[in-house]
Design an enzyme around this catalytic site. Structure first.
Site, mmCIF file in Angstrom:
data_model
loop_
_atom_site.group_PDB
_atom_site.id
_atom_site.type_symbol
_atom_site.label_atom_id
_atom_site.label_comp_id
_atom_site.label_asym_id
_atom_site.label_seq_id
_atom_site.Cartn_x
_atom_site.Cartn_y
_atom_site.Cartn_z
ATOM 1 N N GLU A 247 0.889 -1.510 0.110
ATOM 2 C CA GLU A 247 -0.010 -0.050 0.121
ATOM 3 C C GLU A 247 1.117 1.413 -0.448
ATOM 4 O O GLU A 247 1.714 1.630 1.734
ATOM 5 C CB GLU A 247 -1.003 0.146 1.299
ATOM 6 C CG GLU A 247 -1.894 1.267 1.448
ATOM 7 C CD GLU A 247 -2.487 1.456 2.733
ATOM 8 O OE1 GLU A 247 -2.720 0.312 3.193
ATOM 9 O OE2 GLU A 247 -3.634 2.240 2.617
ATOM 10 N N LYS B 148 -2.825 -1.920 -3.194
ATOM 11 C CA LYS B 148 -3.664 -1.249 -2.579
ATOM 12 C C LYS B 148 -3.145 0.591 -3.176
ATOM 13 O O LYS B 148 -2.286 0.394 -1.679
ATOM 14 C CB LYS B 148 -3.654 -1.102 -1.184
ATOM 15 C CG LYS B 148 -4.386 -0.532 -0.404
ATOM 16 C CD LYS B 148 -4.583 -1.190 0.790
ATOM 17 C CE LYS B 148 -5.899 -0.606 1.759
ATOM 18 N NZ LYS B 148 -6.808 -0.988 2.738
HETATM 19 P P1 13P Z 1 -9.042 3.994 4.301
HETATM 20 O O1 13P Z 1 -10.356 3.203 3.359
HETATM 21 O O2 13P Z 1 -9.921 4.352 5.757
HETATM 22 O O3 13P Z 1 -8.342 4.974 3.709
HETATM 23 O O4 13P Z 1 -8.363 3.282 5.512
HETATM 24 C C1 13P Z 1 -7.337 1.532 4.692
HETATM 25 C C2 13P Z 1 -6.714 1.521 4.765
HETATM 26 O O5 13P Z 1 -6.139 0.660 4.978
HETATM 27 C C3 13P Z 1 -5.699 2.533 5.291
HETATM 28 O O6 13P Z 1 -4.583 1.390 5.500
#
Ligand code: 13P
Length: 339
Positions: A177, A219
């Site tokens: 991510e 992500k």
């Molecule tokens: P949000 O969808 O609230 O941004 O959270 C996703 C997430 O896992 C952030 O690390």
């Protein structure tokens, strides 16, 4: 590492019409969420809230996996059933956030690098024992005056790749991510440039570290206007720019892409995802969701107002959002379905 198992888990996480529930807030973050609805942040309340989420009837129809925080993966419901087992029994794959948070990056004022590699191999083995089959590591990239630096992008890409390689060694699917924060007054073009640079750096490092892309999930944040930008880009523009960026930067062999919501409203996040899936008939990877706030916010507000009384109502609200996003993952969502 069992390659077949890794690939099967990754594919199951992005199965048609399904996405991931991010419920892995650290104790500090969930305290902020609970504060906003007036609930005290005790271990018992965290356990109850997360039990409520996971026991939502029919949740597994649209939710393939749930990312948990270390504490949650070790907790049991009031009836003594481990929360990981509740998820599994609902057809939801348990996942675990394994980074230990974004810390100030030395020499780079205003920037952060995510920590958590030390001892990660041992922790991953324990998480497998506890039932986790996938993991998450979040890097944060800030847009600002002269930011991000190449140092910040490269340091985070390198850490993400080392984490991903360790996960696969343990038979766990890594979710990588690289979040470009929405905070700031930047426009969508600036966001595009930074997001593409962060994604390209990441895939270069995943290659260097021998990470199997068929057993990896990205992500990303969407390519979107900064939250204080005077002129906000339209839904179609966000969808087009986000897709274009992914097509430029992400290898076709990747198992899937699941977006974070990053501070978008719940309806906005659903609408953007559906528009992307409607724009092109076939993308190289499924495009789905791994939302935290955009899945939980409305349910949390209702639950927080009266946890005992509103348990089922909060579950109905979560089930609705999960269904809307499941439809969006197939390009079949319409805003009128909210009524
Ligand atoms: P949000 O969808 O609230 O941004 O959270 C996703 C997430 O896992 C952030 O690390």
């Amino acid at each position: 590492m069992n390659i077949t198992e890794l690939v099967e888990t990754a594919e199951a996480l992005v199965a048609e019409g399904k996405g991931i529930l991010a419920m892995d807030e650290s104790t500090g973050t969930i305290k902020k969420r609970f504060d906003s609805v007036g609930v005290e942040c005790t271990e018992e309340n965290r356990r109850d809230y997360r039990s409520m989420l996971l026991t939502t009837p029919g949740l597994g129809e649209h939710i393939s996996g749930a990312i948990m925080y270390d504490e949650t993966l070790r907790q049991s419901s009031r009836d003594g059933i481990p929360l990981a087992k509740i998820a599994q029994d609902a057809g939801i794959i348990p996942g675990i956030k394994v980074d230990t948070g974004a810390k100030p990056l030395a020499g780079c004022e205003g920037e952060k690098v995510t920590e958590g590699l030390d001892g990660l191999r041992e922790r991953l083995h324990e998480y497998v024992e506890l039932g986790a089959r996938f993991a998450k590591w979040r890097a944060v990239i800030t847009i600002g005056e002269g930011l991000p630096s190449k140092t910040c992008i490269d340091a985070n890409a390198h850490a993400l790749a080392r984490y991903a390689a360790l996960c696969q060694e343990a038979g766990i699917v890594p979710i990588v991510e690289p979040e470009v924060l929405m905070d700031g007054s930047h426009d969508i073009d600036e966001c595009y440039e930074v997001t593409e640079a962060a994604q390209r750096a990441l895939f270069e490092q995943l290659y260097v570290h021998g990470v199997l892309l068929e057993g990896t999930i990205l992500k990303p944040s969407m390519v979107i206007s900064g939250s204080e930008c005077a002129e906000r880009a339209a839904v179609e523009d966000v969808a087009e720019a986000t897709l274009q960026c992914l097509l430029n930067a992400v290898p076709a062999s990747l198992a899937g892409v699941v977006f974070l919501s990053g501070g978008q409203s719940d309806v906005e996040a659903t609408h953007h995802l559906s528009t992307m899936n409607r724009l092109v008939e076939h993308t190289p990877w499924p495009l789905s969701f791994s939302y935290g706030r955009a899945l939980q916010q409305a349910a949390l507000s209702v639950w927080g107002a009266d946890p005992a009384k509103n348990w089922e109502e909060a579950q109905r609200i979560l089930a609705h959002r999960a269904r809307m996003n499941g439809l969006a993952a197939m390009g079949q969502y319409e805003t009128r379905m909210e009524e």
